[in-house]
Design a protein around this motif. Structure first.
Motif, PDB file in Angstrom:
ATOM      1  N   LEU A   1      70.340  13.138  10.095  1.00 45.20           N
ATOM      2  CA  LEU A   1      71.020  14.427   9.923  1.00 45.20           C
ATOM      3  C   LEU A   1      71.377  15.135  11.228  1.00 45.20           C
ATOM      4  CD1 LEU A   1      69.126  16.021   6.906  1.00 45.20           C
ATOM      5  CD2 LEU A   1      71.471  15.179   6.982  1.00 45.20           C
ATOM      6  N   CYS A   2      70.775  14.739  12.324  1.00 44.14           N
ATOM      7  CA  CYS A   2      71.075  15.430  13.589  1.00 44.14           C
ATOM      8  C   CYS A   2      72.590  15.482  13.793  1.00 44.14           C
ATOM      9  CB  CYS A   2      70.434  14.697  14.763  1.00 44.14           C
ATOM     10  SG  CYS A   2      71.042  15.319  16.353  1.00 44.14           S
ATOM     11  N   PRO A   3      73.161  16.682  13.897  1.00 45.21           N
ATOM     12  CA  PRO A   3      74.616  16.784  13.958  1.00 45.21           C
ATOM     13  C   PRO A   3      75.195  16.219  15.253  1.00 45.21           C
ATOM     14  CG  PRO A   3      73.587  18.944  14.256  1.00 45.21           C
ATOM     15  CD  PRO A   3      72.493  17.992  13.909  1.00 45.21           C
ATOM     16  N   LYS A   4      74.348  16.056  16.264  1.00 45.13           N
ATOM     17  CA  LYS A   4      74.835  15.550  17.545  1.00 45.13           C
ATOM     18  C   LYS A   4      74.460  14.090  17.759  1.00 45.13           C
ATOM     19  CE  LYS A   4      76.625  18.930  19.723  1.00 45.13           C
ATOM     20  NZ  LYS A   4      78.072  18.933  19.883  1.00 45.13           N
ATOM     21  N   MET A   5      73.826  13.493  16.755  1.00 44.86           N
ATOM     22  CA  MET A   5      73.363  12.112  16.871  1.00 44.86           C
ATOM     23  C   MET A   5      72.556  11.913  18.152  1.00 44.86           C
ATOM     24  SD  MET A   5      76.879  10.717  15.395  1.00 44.86           S
ATOM     25  CE  MET A   5      77.566  12.345  15.189  1.00 44.86           C
ATOM     26  N   ALA A   6      71.661  12.874  18.390  1.00 48.20           N
ATOM     27  CA  ALA A   6      70.894  12.877  19.638  1.00 48.20           C
ATOM     28  C   ALA A   6      69.525  12.236  19.479  1.00 48.20           C
ATOM     29  CB  ALA A   6      70.732  14.315  20.127  1.00 48.20           C
ATOM     30  N   LEU A   7      69.187  11.802  18.271  1.00 50.32           N
ATOM     31  CA  LEU A   7      67.848  11.268  18.030  1.00 50.32           C
ATOM     32  C   LEU A   7      67.917   9.782  17.712  1.00 50.32           C
ATOM     33  CD1 LEU A   7      66.578  14.121  15.677  1.00 50.32           C
ATOM     34  CD2 LEU A   7      66.033  13.827  18.099  1.00 50.32           C
ATOM     35  N   SER A   8      66.890   9.058  18.161  1.00 48.20           N
ATOM     36  CA  SER A   8      66.776   7.660  17.753  1.00 48.20           C
ATOM     37  C   SER A   8      65.308   7.305  17.605  1.00 48.20           C
ATOM     38  CB  SER A   8      67.463   6.749  18.777  1.00 48.20           C
ATOM     39  OG  SER A   8      67.003   7.057  20.081  1.00 48.20           O
TER      40      SER A   8
ATOM     41  N   TRP B   1      65.969  28.299  23.660  1.00 50.76           N
ATOM     42  CA  TRP B   1      67.387  27.924  23.598  1.00 50.76           C
ATOM     43  C   TRP B   1      67.676  27.042  22.388  1.00 50.76           C
ATOM     44  CZ3 TRP B   1      64.508  28.702  27.848  1.00 50.76           C
ATOM     45  CH2 TRP B   1      65.005  29.638  28.778  1.00 50.76           C
ATOM     46  N   GLY B   2      66.648  26.793  21.589  1.00 52.63           N
ATOM     47  CA  GLY B   2      66.827  26.013  20.375  1.00 52.63           C
ATOM     48  C   GLY B   2      66.476  24.544  20.524  1.00 52.63           C
ATOM     49  N   TYR B   3      66.207  24.096  21.760  1.00 46.76           N
ATOM     50  CA  TYR B   3      65.996  22.662  21.985  1.00 46.76           C
ATOM     51  C   TYR B   3      64.606  22.207  21.541  1.00 46.76           C
ATOM     52  CZ  TYR B   3      70.331  22.799  24.543  1.00 46.76           C
ATOM     53  OH  TYR B   3      71.639  22.956  24.855  1.00 46.76           O
ATOM     54  N   PRO B   4      64.533  20.998  21.010  1.00 52.92           N
ATOM     55  CA  PRO B   4      63.240  20.475  20.571  1.00 52.92           C
ATOM     56  C   PRO B   4      62.439  19.903  21.746  1.00 52.92           C
ATOM     57  CG  PRO B   4      64.961  18.864  20.126  1.00 52.92           C
ATOM     58  CD  PRO B   4      65.644  20.052  20.755  1.00 52.92           C
ATOM     59  N   LEU B   5      61.127  20.068  21.655  1.00 56.49           N
ATOM     60  CA  LEU B   5      60.222  19.515  22.667  1.00 56.49           C
ATOM     61  C   LEU B   5      59.042  18.896  21.933  1.00 56.49           C
ATOM     62  CD1 LEU B   5      59.965  22.600  25.026  1.00 56.49           C
ATOM     63  CD2 LEU B   5      60.918  20.388  25.680  1.00 56.49           C
TER      64      LEU B   5
ATOM     65  N   ARG C   1      72.767  14.920  24.652  1.00 60.19           N
ATOM     66  CA  ARG C   1      73.573  15.092  23.436  1.00 60.19           C
ATOM     67  C   ARG C   1      73.136  16.305  22.623  1.00 60.19           C
ATOM     68  NH1 ARG C   1      74.768   9.459  20.252  1.00 60.19           N
ATOM     69  NH2 ARG C   1      76.277   8.607  21.703  1.00 60.19           N
ATOM     70  N   CYS C   2      71.845  16.562  22.617  1.00 59.26           N
ATOM     71  CA  CYS C   2      71.276  17.610  21.759  1.00 59.26           C
ATOM     72  C   CYS C   2      71.890  18.968  22.080  1.00 59.26           C
ATOM     73  CB  CYS C   2      69.767  17.659  21.968  1.00 59.26           C
ATOM     74  SG  CYS C   2      68.987  19.070  21.180  1.00 59.26           S
ATOM     75  N   ASP C   3      72.138  19.724  21.038  1.00 61.52           N
ATOM     76  CA  ASP C   3      72.673  21.075  21.224  1.00 61.52           C
ATOM     77  C   ASP C   3      71.722  22.117  20.637  1.00 61.52           C
ATOM     78  OD1 ASP C   3      74.571  22.952  22.090  1.00 61.52           O
ATOM     79  OD2 ASP C   3      75.502  23.028  20.108  1.00 61.52           O
ATOM     80  N   GLY C   4      70.494  21.704  20.392  1.00 66.12           N
ATOM     81  CA  GLY C   4      69.493  22.666  19.942  1.00 66.12           C
ATOM     82  C   GLY C   4      69.785  23.307  18.596  1.00 66.12           C
ATOM     83  N   ARG C   5      70.293  22.521  17.675  1.00 65.46           N
ATOM     84  CA  ARG C   5      70.628  23.109  16.369  1.00 65.46           C
ATOM     85  C   ARG C   5      69.418  23.233  15.454  1.00 65.46           C
ATOM     86  NH1 ARG C   5      75.895  21.498  15.355  1.00 65.46           N
ATOM     87  NH2 ARG C   5      77.000  21.472  17.326  1.00 65.46           N
ATOM     88  N   GLY C   6      68.329  22.587  15.831  1.00 64.07           N
ATOM     89  CA  GLY C   6      67.062  22.866  15.167  1.00 64.07           C
ATOM     90  C   GLY C   6      66.807  22.190  13.832  1.00 64.07           C
ATOM     91  N   LEU C   7      67.625  21.205  13.449  1.00 67.55           N
ATOM     92  CA  LEU C   7      67.309  20.512  12.194  1.00 67.55           C
ATOM     93  C   LEU C   7      66.029  19.696  12.339  1.00 67.55           C
ATOM     94  CD1 LEU C   7      70.550  20.853  12.091  1.00 67.55           C
ATOM     95  CD2 LEU C   7      70.391  19.148  10.292  1.00 67.55           C
ATOM     96  N   CYS C   8      65.888  19.047  13.503  1.00 65.63           N
ATOM     97  CA  CYS C   8      64.736  18.167  13.693  1.00 65.63           C
ATOM     98  C   CYS C   8      63.437  18.969  13.750  1.00 65.63           C
ATOM     99  CB  CYS C   8      64.918  17.320  14.948  1.00 65.63           C
ATOM    100  SG  CYS C   8      65.231  18.290  16.431  1.00 65.63           S
ATOM    101  N   THR C   9      63.492  20.148  14.357  1.00 62.74           N
ATOM    102  CA  THR C   9      62.258  20.940  14.431  1.00 62.74           C
ATOM    103  C   THR C   9      61.847  21.455  13.054  1.00 62.74           C
ATOM    104  OG1 THR C   9      63.724  22.637  15.332  1.00 62.74           O
ATOM    105  CG2 THR C   9      62.162  21.664  16.840  1.00 62.74           C
TER     106      THR C   9
END
Ligand code: SF4
Lengths: 185, 80
Positions: B63-70, B31-35, B11-19
């Motif tokens: 806040l993750c715009p892709k709802m990729a985090l839980s 590429w913007g993805y969190p690790l 789901r993640c698109d690497g928008r970087g809010l979480c980082t």
């Protein structure tokens, strides 16, 4: 009292439109994944949400005050079903359409964690229809809709939104666009 | 009790809010993805979150715009 409602109904409509223009601009910026100078990305997202909610609040006041106003006399049907109003039904109907679209976008945004990203995103696209419809409603229905200052405001708003859209569809829109393109070559 | 932040990379698109919200826990790749900075058993998509970061993690999930985090409560809770 009536004059006040009428005046407030008009002013709140204009404020709402200006705030929605801001919402679209900040939303496009949020979508790019870029921070705004020193404002971090998560704040850009929060600003987008908060301006949108403020714009919606003014929109509700706009519709509400004109429902109470004895001159505009909007009724519940006018608020939900477009093109039935007695006064300039087409232009008022555009306002109704925009209002319904705003409701759909706001509700799906607030429920996005429950409905999932697909529906959220699909409905969020309505914004790109909502904004020009709202602008057309303001010009065609507004008492000041065709006054010079309002047309200037409308033209300026349209110019920045079109500019934002052009950026949105450009190749370098995403913050990571360069890297991602590089990866494909 | 430690929580686990799960990143769904599909789901993640690497928008970087979480980082931004969790700079001590997450790195951002080119590429913007969190690790996860510290991999658990070579797994960089499940991040241990100590109570000090719990609130920031919750904000990231929200806040993750892709709802990729839980967020889940125990480390072993995912992907059995
Ligand atoms: S906030 Fe969401 S979309 Fe953005 S990088 Fe983190 S997980 Fe990916």
């Amino acid at each position: 009292m009536d004059n006040a409602l009428w005046a407030f109904g008009r002013v709140s409509g204009i404020i709402s439109l200006v705030l929605f223009t801001g919402t679209v601009l900040v939303g496009v910026l949020a979508r790019s994944g870029r921070p705004l100078l020193v404002v971090p990305r998560f704040s850009v997202t929060l600003i987008h949400r908060n301006i949108a909610l403020l714009a919606t609040a003014f929109l509700v006041l706009h519709v509400g005050s004109l429902m109470l106003d004895s001159y505009a006399k909007l009724n519940v049907t006018d608020v939900v079903v477009p093109f039935l109003g007695p006064f300039r039904p087409f232009w008022q109907g555009l306002g109704t359409v925009a209002f319904d679209l705003v409701l759909a976008v706001v509700v799906t945004s607030l429920l996005r964690h429950r409905i999932g990203p697909r529906t959220f995103r699909a409905v969020h696209w309505f914004t790109y229809a909502m904004w020009p419809i709202a602008l057309a409603h303001a010009i065609g229905n507004g008492t000041n809709g065709t006054s010079r200052w309002f047309l200037l405001l409308a033209a300026g708003s349209a110019a920045v939104v079109v500019g934002a859209l052009a950026w949105r569809v450009s190749a370098n829109f995403l913050e990571t666009a360069k890297t991602r393109q590089g990866g494909l070559l | 009790m430690s929580e686990t932040l799960h990143i769904d990379w599909t789901r993640c698109d690497g928008r970087g809010l979480c980082t931004e919200l969790l700079p001590t826990l997450l790195d951002r790749d080119d590429w913007g993805y969190p690790l996860a900075k510290r991999a658990t058993n070579g797994d960089r998509s499940n991040v241990a979150v100590r109570p000090a970061h719990s609130e920031a993690a919750r904000e990231a999930v929200y806040l993750c715009p892709k709802m990729a985090l839980s967020l889940a409560n125990q480390v072993a809770g995912f992907g059995q």
